[in-house]
Design a protein around this motif. Structure first.
Motif, PDB file in Angstrom:
ATOM      1  N   UNK A 215       0.829  -1.207   0.000  1.00 23.55           N
ATOM      2  CA  UNK A 215       0.000   0.000   0.000  1.00 23.55           C
ATOM      3  C   UNK A 215       0.867   1.263   0.000  1.00 23.55           C
ATOM      4  N   UNK A 216       1.903   1.292   0.840  1.00 17.49           N
ATOM      5  CA  UNK A 216       2.787   2.459   0.884  1.00 17.49           C
ATOM      6  C   UNK A 216       3.519   2.645  -0.439  1.00 17.49           C
ATOM      7  N   UNK A 217       4.001   1.547  -1.008  1.00 16.30           N
ATOM      8  CA  UNK A 217       4.692   1.640  -2.297  1.00 16.30           C
ATOM      9  C   UNK A 217       3.768   2.178  -3.387  1.00 16.30           C
ATOM     10  N   UNK A 218       2.507   1.756  -3.381  1.00 11.56           N
ATOM     11  CA  UNK A 218       1.536   2.248  -4.368  1.00 11.56           C
ATOM     12  C   UNK A 218       1.283   3.744  -4.167  1.00 11.56           C
ATOM     13  N   UNK A 219       1.200   4.190  -2.918  1.00 14.21           N
ATOM     14  CA  UNK A 219       0.968   5.605  -2.630  1.00 14.21           C
ATOM     15  C   UNK A 219       2.121   6.483  -3.128  1.00 14.21           C
ATOM     16  N   UNK A 220       3.328   5.972  -3.056  1.00  9.43           N
ATOM     17  CA  UNK A 220       4.497   6.760  -3.470  1.00  9.43           C
ATOM     18  C   UNK A 220       4.467   7.129  -4.948  1.00  9.43           C
ATOM     19  N   UNK A 221       3.751   6.354  -5.752  1.00  8.89           N
ATOM     20  CA  UNK A 221       3.693   6.621  -7.191  1.00  8.89           C
ATOM     21  C   UNK A 221       3.099   7.998  -7.505  1.00  8.89           C
ATOM     22  N   UNK A 222       2.194   8.473  -6.653  1.00 11.92           N
ATOM     23  CA  UNK A 222       1.545   9.770  -6.872  1.00 11.92           C
ATOM     24  C   UNK A 222       1.916  10.804  -5.809  1.00 11.92           C
ATOM     25  N   UNK A 223       2.965  10.522  -5.054  1.00 14.85           N
ATOM     26  CA  UNK A 223       3.344  11.368  -3.919  1.00 14.85           C
ATOM     27  C   UNK A 223       3.902  12.717  -4.355  1.00 14.85           C
ATOM     28  N   UNK A 224       4.655  12.742  -5.430  1.00 15.28           N
ATOM     29  CA  UNK A 224       5.265  13.992  -5.875  1.00 15.28           C
ATOM     30  C   UNK A 224       6.763  13.840  -6.001  1.00 15.28           C
ATOM     31  N   UNK A 225       7.460  14.953  -5.802  1.00 15.62           N
ATOM     32  CA  UNK A 225       8.906  14.991  -5.977  1.00 15.62           C
ATOM     33  C   UNK A 225       9.597  14.667  -4.644  1.00 15.62           C
ATOM     34  N   UNK A 226      10.320  13.527  -4.611  1.00 17.10           N
ATOM     35  CA  UNK A 226      10.991  13.093  -3.399  1.00 17.10           C
ATOM     36  C   UNK A 226      12.138  12.160  -3.764  1.00 17.10           C
ATOM     37  N   UNK A 227      12.988  11.895  -2.789  1.00 17.11           N
ATOM     38  CA  UNK A 227      14.023  10.873  -2.907  1.00 17.11           C
ATOM     39  C   UNK A 227      13.806   9.903  -1.756  1.00 17.11           C
ATOM     40  N   UNK A 228      14.135   8.660  -1.999  1.00 17.58           N
ATOM     41  CA  UNK A 228      13.946   7.632  -0.989  1.00 17.58           C
ATOM     42  C   UNK A 228      15.289   7.247  -0.402  1.00 17.58           C
ATOM     43  N   UNK A 229      15.369   7.226   0.914  1.00 15.61           N
ATOM     44  CA  UNK A 229      16.547   6.727   1.607  1.00 15.61           C
ATOM     45  C   UNK A 229      16.235   5.344   2.150  1.00 15.61           C
ATOM     46  N   UNK A 230      17.105   4.837   2.969  1.00 18.86           N
ATOM     47  CA  UNK A 230      16.895   3.510   3.549  1.00 18.86           C
ATOM     48  C   UNK A 230      15.658   3.498   4.458  1.00 18.86           C
ATOM     49  N   UNK A 231      15.562   4.493   5.320  1.00 19.13           N
ATOM     50  CA  UNK A 231      14.470   4.511   6.290  1.00 19.13           C
ATOM     51  C   UNK A 231      13.633   5.783   6.227  1.00 19.13           C
ATOM     52  N   UNK A 232      13.905   6.629   5.252  1.00 20.72           N
ATOM     53  CA  UNK A 232      13.150   7.879   5.218  1.00 20.72           C
ATOM     54  C   UNK A 232      12.953   8.380   3.798  1.00 20.72           C
ATOM     55  N   UNK A 233      12.084   9.371   3.717  1.00 23.02           N
ATOM     56  CA  UNK A 233      11.772  10.043   2.462  1.00 23.02           C
ATOM     57  C   UNK A 233      12.308  11.462   2.576  1.00 23.02           C
ATOM     58  N   UNK A 234      12.987  11.929   1.533  1.00 21.94           N
ATOM     59  CA  UNK A 234      13.545  13.281   1.523  1.00 21.94           C
ATOM     60  C   UNK A 234      12.739  14.161   0.577  1.00 21.94           C
ATOM     61  N   UNK A 235      12.334  15.338   1.071  1.00 24.02           N
ATOM     62  CA  UNK A 235      11.649  16.319   0.233  1.00 24.02           C
ATOM     63  C   UNK A 235      12.285  17.683   0.462  1.00 24.02           C
ATOM     64  N   UNK A 236      12.232  18.516  -0.571  1.00 23.99           N
ATOM     65  CA  UNK A 236      12.769  19.884  -0.447  1.00 23.99           C
ATOM     66  C   UNK A 236      11.765  20.805   0.239  1.00 23.99           C
ATOM     67  N   UNK A 237      10.483  20.706  -0.211  1.00 23.30           N
ATOM     68  CA  UNK A 237       9.443  21.578   0.352  1.00 23.30           C
ATOM     69  C   UNK A 237       8.087  20.893   0.222  1.00 23.30           C
ATOM     70  N   UNK A 238       7.137  21.331   1.029  1.00 16.13           N
ATOM     71  CA  UNK A 238       5.811  20.710   1.040  1.00 16.13           C
ATOM     72  C   UNK A 238       5.089  20.861  -0.295  1.00 16.13           C
ATOM     73  N   UNK A 239       5.350  21.933  -1.017  1.00 20.24           N
ATOM     74  CA  UNK A 239       4.690  22.143  -2.307  1.00 20.24           C
ATOM     75  C   UNK A 239       5.075  21.070  -3.332  1.00 20.24           C
ATOM     76  N   UNK A 240       6.158  20.336  -3.076  1.00 26.84           N
ATOM     77  CA  UNK A 240       6.611  19.284  -3.997  1.00 26.84           C
ATOM     78  C   UNK A 240       5.822  17.982  -3.860  1.00 26.84           C
ATOM     79  N   UNK A 241       5.008  17.880  -2.809  1.00 25.75           N
ATOM     80  CA  UNK A 241       4.311  16.613  -2.560  1.00 25.75           C
ATOM     81  C   UNK A 241       2.810  16.835  -2.422  1.00 25.75           C
ATOM     82  N   UNK A 242       2.066  15.750  -2.525  1.00 26.22           N
ATOM     83  CA  UNK A 242       0.619  15.763  -2.337  1.00 26.22           C
ATOM     84  C   UNK A 242       0.334  15.485  -0.853  1.00 26.22           C
ATOM     85  N   UNK A 243      -0.186  16.492  -0.154  1.00 23.38           N
ATOM     86  CA  UNK A 243      -0.410  16.349   1.292  1.00 23.38           C
ATOM     87  C   UNK A 243      -1.464  15.290   1.626  1.00 23.38           C
ATOM     88  N   UNK A 244      -2.409  15.045   0.730  1.00 25.00           N
ATOM     89  CA  UNK A 244      -3.396  13.990   1.008  1.00 25.00           C
ATOM     90  C   UNK A 244      -2.725  12.614   0.957  1.00 25.00           C
TER      91      UNK A 244
END
Length: 144
Positions: free
Chosen positions: A92-121
């Motif tokens: 479910x989490x992997x499927x959600x990431x497809x529409x999440x927005x602009x991010x990078x994935x680390x081992x245990x976390x997600x990296x974003x520059x700013x909130x406007x880059x992602x879908x808050x819902x």
């Protein structure tokens, strides 16, 4: 056995943000993330280690015998980007990431520059999915 480096502290979250975050946009977005994660987790923010803002907690134990406590949801307003500790490796989490927005994935976390880059819902769905996963698989404060 090694002691966990990231444990809950008594440092005030607001004082931390005001002292650590020197960018006005990042500061405002830090307060927005606190508001959202507090609502979704139903826990007050607490500092974990020197730079992580966490909400609630769960207890984990690895097959190796290493165990400890970690926040259910957390983030850190690092200089270059936000580190979001909101992800559990599920279909479910992997499927959600497809529409999440602009991010990078680390081992245990997600990296974003700013909130406007992602879908808050989708951020909300990732957070609530992670809480449900942790509740099901660990001793979790979210059960209380």
């Amino acid at each position: 056995m090694a002691k966990n480096k990231t444990t809950q502290t008594e440092v005030d979250v607001i004082d931390f943000i005001n002292a650590y975050v020197d960018n006005d946009q990042k500061k405002a977005e830090s307060f927005k993330l606190i508001e959202l994660m507090k609502e979704w987790s139903r826990f007050e923010p607490k500092m974990w280690g020197p730079t992580i803002i966490g909400f609630g907690s769960y207890h984990y134990k690895y097959k190796s015998g290493h165990e400890g406590d970690a926040p259910l949801l957390a983030f850190s307003p690092r200089k270059a980007q936000f580190s979001l500790y909101i992800y559990s490796k599920t279909e479910q989490s992997d499927a959600l990431l497809k529409d999440f927005g602009k991010f990078k994935m680390g081992k245990a976390c997600i990296y974003i520059k700013k909130l406007a880059d992602i879908d808050l819902s989708i951020l909300e769905k990732l957070c609530t999915t992670t809480i449900a996963y942790l509740n099901e698989h660990h001793e979790c404060a979210c059960r209380n």
